[in-house]
Design a protein around this motif. Sequence first.
Motif, mmCIF file in Angstrom:
data_model
loop_
_atom_site.group_PDB
_atom_site.id
_atom_site.type_symbol
_atom_site.label_atom_id
_atom_site.label_comp_id
_atom_site.label_asym_id
_atom_site.label_seq_id
_atom_site.Cartn_x
_atom_site.Cartn_y
_atom_site.Cartn_z
ATOM 1 N N THR A 67 0.829 -1.201 0.000
ATOM 2 C CA THR A 67 0.000 0.000 0.000
ATOM 3 C C THR A 67 0.868 1.257 0.000
ATOM 4 O O THR A 67 2.056 1.216 0.328
ATOM 5 C CB THR A 67 -0.914 0.063 1.235
ATOM 6 N N VAL A 68 0.256 2.367 -0.335
ATOM 7 C CA VAL A 68 0.951 3.659 -0.311
ATOM 8 C C VAL A 68 1.446 3.958 1.100
ATOM 9 O O VAL A 68 2.581 4.407 1.285
ATOM 10 C CB VAL A 68 0.028 4.785 -0.838
ATOM 11 N N GLY A 69 0.642 3.684 2.094
ATOM 12 C CA GLY A 69 1.032 3.934 3.478
ATOM 13 C C GLY A 69 2.254 3.125 3.883
ATOM 14 O O GLY A 69 3.147 3.638 4.571
ATOM 15 N N GLN A 70 2.314 1.867 3.446
ATOM 16 C CA GLN A 70 3.480 1.037 3.747
ATOM 17 C C GLN A 70 4.723 1.594 3.060
ATOM 18 O O GLN A 70 5.816 1.555 3.624
ATOM 19 C CB GLN A 70 3.239 -0.407 3.309
ATOM 20 N N LEU A 71 4.554 2.120 1.860
ATOM 21 C CA LEU A 71 5.686 2.722 1.162
ATOM 22 C C LEU A 71 6.182 3.956 1.910
ATOM 23 O O LEU A 71 7.385 4.139 2.081
ATOM 24 C CB LEU A 71 5.304 3.087 -0.274
ATOM 25 N N VAL A 72 5.267 4.788 2.360
ATOM 26 C CA VAL A 72 5.650 5.980 3.115
ATOM 27 C C VAL A 72 6.423 5.576 4.369
ATOM 28 O O VAL A 72 7.465 6.160 4.690
ATOM 29 C CB VAL A 72 4.418 6.843 3.464
ATOM 30 N N ASP A 73 5.938 4.555 5.069
ATOM 31 C CA ASP A 73 6.644 4.059 6.257
ATOM 32 C C ASP A 73 8.055 3.591 5.903
ATOM 33 O O ASP A 73 9.013 3.881 6.623
ATOM 34 C CB ASP A 73 5.870 2.907 6.907
ATOM 35 N N ALA A 74 8.187 2.858 4.800
ATOM 36 C CA ALA A 74 9.493 2.348 4.378
ATOM 37 C C ALA A 74 10.442 3.495 4.032
ATOM 38 O O ALA A 74 11.618 3.475 4.408
ATOM 39 C CB ALA A 74 9.333 1.410 3.187
ATOM 40 N N VAL A 75 9.940 4.500 3.333
ATOM 41 C CA VAL A 75 10.774 5.655 2.984
ATOM 42 C C VAL A 75 11.245 6.352 4.247
ATOM 43 O O VAL A 75 12.429 6.681 4.388
ATOM 44 C CB VAL A 75 10.008 6.638 2.064
#
Length: 80
Positions: A67-75
């Motif tokens: 998800t987009v949220g998981q990507l934001v967390d990873a970044v």
Amino acid sequence: MTDRTTVFASVKTLIEPFNAKGAELTEETTFVGDLEWDSLTVMDFVASIEDEFDIVITMNQQAEIETVGQLVDAVEELKQ
């Protein structure tokens, strides 16, 4: 704006050229289900994320991000 809010806004901006369906972009938006991205699109998009934030996202990390949220967390995590 918080740093996470800034990262989310940047990620949304980077998604737009790849958002052929015009899907609404939220934290819960999925790359495969909602945006219907294939592997080539994912690779192109990951390259743009890596360039924008000067990070490297491994193949193992990519496989876990849905998800987009998981990507934001990873970044956020990789920027530290």
